[in-house]
Design a protein around this motif. Structure first.
Motif, PDB file in Angstrom:
ATOM      1  N   ALA A 101      32.094   7.754  20.585  1.00  0.00           N
ATOM      2  CA  ALA A 101      32.109   6.477  21.306  1.00  0.00           C
ATOM      3  C   ALA A 101      31.371   6.597  22.638  1.00  0.00           C
ATOM      4  O   ALA A 101      30.698   5.671  23.076  1.00  0.00           O
ATOM      5  CB  ALA A 101      33.543   6.014  21.537  1.00  0.00           C
ATOM      6  N   LEU A 102      31.504   7.743  23.277  1.00  0.00           N
ATOM      7  CA  LEU A 102      30.925   7.914  24.610  1.00  0.00           C
ATOM      8  C   LEU A 102      29.554   8.591  24.582  1.00  0.00           C
ATOM      9  O   LEU A 102      29.012   8.941  25.633  1.00  0.00           O
ATOM     10  CB  LEU A 102      31.879   8.732  25.480  1.00  0.00           C
ATOM     11  CG  LEU A 102      33.240   8.070  25.740  1.00  0.00           C
ATOM     12  CD1 LEU A 102      34.224   9.072  26.313  1.00  0.00           C
ATOM     13  CD2 LEU A 102      33.085   6.869  26.677  1.00  0.00           C
ATOM     14  N   ASN A 103      29.013   8.804  23.373  1.00  0.00           N
ATOM     15  CA  ASN A 103      27.746   9.535  23.242  1.00  0.00           C
ATOM     16  C   ASN A 103      27.763  10.835  24.022  1.00  0.00           C
ATOM     17  O   ASN A 103      26.837  11.133  24.788  1.00  0.00           O
ATOM     18  CB  ASN A 103      26.575   8.669  23.722  1.00  0.00           C
ATOM     19  CG  ASN A 103      26.237   7.632  22.678  1.00  0.00           C
ATOM     20  OD1 ASN A 103      26.096   7.944  21.504  1.00  0.00           O
ATOM     21  ND2 ASN A 103      26.151   6.378  23.107  1.00  0.00           N
ATOM     22  N   ALA A 104      28.805  11.605  23.823  1.00  0.00           N
ATOM     23  CA  ALA A 104      28.945  12.868  24.558  1.00  0.00           C
ATOM     24  C   ALA A 104      27.802  13.813  24.199  1.00  0.00           C
ATOM     25  O   ALA A 104      27.204  13.704  23.135  1.00  0.00           O
ATOM     26  CB  ALA A 104      30.279  13.515  24.211  1.00  0.00           C
ATOM     27  N   ASP A 105      27.500  14.761  25.106  1.00  0.00           N
ATOM     28  CA  ASP A 105      26.471  15.763  24.792  1.00  0.00           C
ATOM     29  C   ASP A 105      27.010  16.770  23.799  1.00  0.00           C
ATOM     30  O   ASP A 105      26.274  17.380  23.051  1.00  0.00           O
ATOM     31  CB  ASP A 105      26.050  16.589  26.025  1.00  0.00           C
ATOM     32  CG  ASP A 105      26.052  15.786  27.282  1.00  0.00           C
ATOM     33  OD1 ASP A 105      25.472  14.697  27.243  1.00  0.00           O
ATOM     34  OD2 ASP A 105      26.655  16.243  28.282  1.00  0.00           O
ATOM     35  N   LEU A 106      28.329  16.970  23.851  1.00  0.00           N
ATOM     36  CA  LEU A 106      28.898  18.050  23.062  1.00  0.00           C
ATOM     37  C   LEU A 106      30.397  17.804  22.876  1.00  0.00           C
ATOM     38  O   LEU A 106      31.066  17.266  23.761  1.00  0.00           O
ATOM     39  CB  LEU A 106      28.696  19.367  23.840  1.00  0.00           C
ATOM     40  CG  LEU A 106      28.876  20.668  23.078  1.00  0.00           C
ATOM     41  CD1 LEU A 106      27.810  20.810  22.004  1.00  0.00           C
ATOM     42  CD2 LEU A 106      28.822  21.858  24.023  1.00  0.00           C
ATOM     43  N   LYS A 156      26.692  17.636  18.519  1.00  0.00           N
ATOM     44  CA  LYS A 156      27.074  18.970  18.069  1.00  0.00           C
ATOM     45  C   LYS A 156      28.537  19.252  18.410  1.00  0.00           C
ATOM     46  O   LYS A 156      29.048  18.801  19.443  1.00  0.00           O
ATOM     47  CB  LYS A 156      26.175  20.023  18.720  1.00  0.00           C
ATOM     48  CG  LYS A 156      24.749  19.937  18.195  1.00  0.00           C
ATOM     49  CD  LYS A 156      23.841  20.913  18.896  1.00  0.00           C
ATOM     50  CE  LYS A 156      22.409  20.653  18.455  1.00  0.00           C
ATOM     51  NZ  LYS A 156      21.467  20.866  19.539  1.00  0.00           N
ATOM     52  N   ILE A 157      29.152  20.015  17.531  1.00  0.00           N
ATOM     53  CA  ILE A 157      30.540  20.441  17.773  1.00  0.00           C
ATOM     54  C   ILE A 157      30.520  21.961  17.923  1.00  0.00           C
ATOM     55  O   ILE A 157      29.886  22.647  17.124  1.00  0.00           O
ATOM     56  CB  ILE A 157      31.446  20.090  16.575  1.00  0.00           C
ATOM     57  CG1 ILE A 157      31.414  18.582  16.279  1.00  0.00           C
ATOM     58  CG2 ILE A 157      32.872  20.546  16.813  1.00  0.00           C
ATOM     59  CD1 ILE A 157      32.157  18.195  14.996  1.00  0.00           C
ATOM     60  N   VAL A 158      31.189  22.463  18.938  1.00  0.00           N
ATOM     61  CA  VAL A 158      31.279  23.920  19.068  1.00  0.00           C
ATOM     62  C   VAL A 158      32.732  24.336  18.895  1.00  0.00           C
ATOM     63  O   VAL A 158      33.633  23.707  19.463  1.00  0.00           O
ATOM     64  CB  VAL A 158      30.771  24.399  20.443  1.00  0.00           C
ATOM     65  CG1 VAL A 158      30.826  25.918  20.516  1.00  0.00           C
ATOM     66  CG2 VAL A 158      29.355  23.945  20.669  1.00  0.00           C
TER      67      VAL A 158
END
Ligand code: ASP
Ligand code: MG
Length: 462
Positions: free
Chosen positions: A217-222, A279-281
């Protein structure tokens, strides 16, 4: 903006919560990285709440003792985290939550009724309590933050226990909220609500999903999922000693691997992230310097064709055979339709092109019931001898060999079969989806550990 998530085992006790706060300080706050963080309930608390609900439902007064010890457990952690600090605000908030919780379980005890709706309401306290304690502790330590009960933003249908998200409404609510609230948000995982504001939950393990919903929703970087292992491993280390963490996997591989036992990440988590290509870490709270596993759409290069070997340890195979099935359409549809109507989940299907037999794998607890359902559905065909006996075989396991690049690489299946063959491990059934992402094999349970190790050795050389 980054979205972080810490699971139950990362917040198992005061000491662990202290390490989490240190991680936040060291890697984010001191580096002025913008982030928000999702927390699960403290370790074991969701299970405890379900147990309390069930005791109350069965009119067993034990529920009250269990509730009392759950309350003490939370107060103890709250106090340990805030020594020599004023915890009046925190205590007041906890009292309020405990009163609400007590009221509902007392009610369950009185009326001896526990609906999925009430159970969701009861378990939602786990995340509310953990976030309240962690958030207030951070405030006490001078970290500027706000506690966010995410049920007010994540809107779902009323499929209690495993609700489906209304992404349109949810995304808008999240964006609006974050536009007005610029501080670090301490977010409850797992919980959501219907359009009538009744609490729902996103399925067990759903806090990962919460992180992904906010991230997308927040267009997170990661999106970072902090857990208690070094990442996604090539196999279950309890079964394969040489298992090692992977540097990277694709969303699809992660989904396949997590469906098959490797419970590192809740599979639905991949979807919102994949849509926005975030991407998910996977990171280890107990080993924060370790890079972990990155989950992404496409890898530039990949050292491995096969990424992982996982298993479902205990399954039953049901075999339907008969000359009357050859060339007749609709048999498979009736077979699967009948099982679906009884809510029996089929794990694997395999039909040879002779069409003489179809076999399917189910969990052993459904084996006998499935046999009965199939016999009932094909009663006439069985009477006529068009379909023979429906047979059940137990004490079997499924091994899944997973890797997206198997699609373009010939010879993997050959390697799988020859290495098992050389070691005299009998393969009972095989299935490979046309995506070629996963080759699944059914073998005897007694061969499982041996087979996993043989395959790992031949397919995953470091
Ligand atoms: N507390 C919930 C559970 O135990 C959600 C989660 O941990 O992700 O299932
Ligand atoms: Mg959990």
């Amino acid at each position: 903006m980054k979205i972080l998530k810490f699971g139950g085992s990362s917040v198992g006790n005061a000491e662990r919560i202290n390490s989490v706060i240190e991680i936040l300080q060291k890697y984010y706050i001191s580096k002025k990285i913008k982030f928000s963080v999702v927390f699960s309930a403290f370790q074991g608390v969701t299970d405890k709440l379900i147990e309390i609900g069930n005791y109350a439902f069965k009119h067993n007064p034990q529920y009250a003792n269990e509730l009392k010890s759950l309350i003490e457990h939370h107060y103890k952690i709250a106090t340990q985290l805030n020594q020599n600090k004023d915890i009046k605000t925190l205590t007041k908030k906890l009292e309020k939550l405990f009163n609400e919780l007590k009221e509902v379980v007392d009610g369950v005890y009185l009326v001896k009724e526990l609906t999925p709706r009430t159970l969701d309401y009861i378990v939602s306290f786990g995340e509310k309590l953990s976030c309240t304690i962690i958030g207030e502790t951070m405030l006490n330590r001078g970290i500027d933050c706000e506690i966010l009960f995410a049920d007010k933003l994540i809107k779902t249908d009323n499929n209690f226990g495993s609700a489906r998200v209304d992404f349109k409404t949810t995304n808008k609510k999240i964006v609006d909220y974050f536009n007005k609230h610029k501080k670090l948000q301490i977010i409850t995982g797992f919980i959501s609500s219907t359009s009538k504001n009744e609490i729902t939950t996103l399925g067990r393990g759903g806090s990962d999903y919460t992180a992904s919903i906010f991230g997308a929703a927040l267009n997170a970087d990661l999106i970072e999922i902090w857990t208690d292992v070094d990442g996604i491993l090539t196999a279950d280390p309890r079964k394969v000693k040489n298992a090692f963490p992977l540097e990277s996997v694709t969303y699809e591989e992660a989904m396949e691997l997590s469906h098959f036992g490797a419970k590192v990440i809740y599979p639905p988590t991949m979807l919102p992230a994949l849509q926005k290509k975030i991407k998910i870490v996977i990171k280890n709270t107990f080993n924060p310097e370790f890079p972990g596993t990155i989950i992404l759409e496409k890898e530039k290069t990949s050292k491995f064709t096969v990424k992982g070997i996982s298993s479902i340890d205990d399954i039953a195979l049901i075999q339907v055979q008969g000359g009357g099935m050859i060339g007749v359409s609709g048999i498979a549809a009736r077979l699967f339709g009948a099982l679906a109507r009884h809510n029996i989940n089929i794990i694997l299907i395999s039909q040879a092109s002779s069409e003489h037999s179809i076999c399917l794998a189910v969990l052993p607890k459904y084996a006998e019931e499935s046999k009965k359902i199939i016999e009932e559905e094909f009663r006439l065909e069985i009477m006529d001898g068009k379909i023979g006996k429906v047979e059940v075989e137990k004490n079997l396991s499924i091994i899944a060999v997973v890797g997206e690049n198997m699609r373009r690489t010939p010879g993997i299946a050959g390697k799988v079969f020859s290495s098992l063959g050389k070691n005299k491990i009998n393969i009972i059934a095989i299935a490979q989806g046309s995506s070629e992402l996963n080759i699944s094999l059914v073998i005897n349970k007694s061969d499982l550990i041996n087979a996993l190790n043989i395959l790992h050795k031949s397919l995953l050389k470091k």
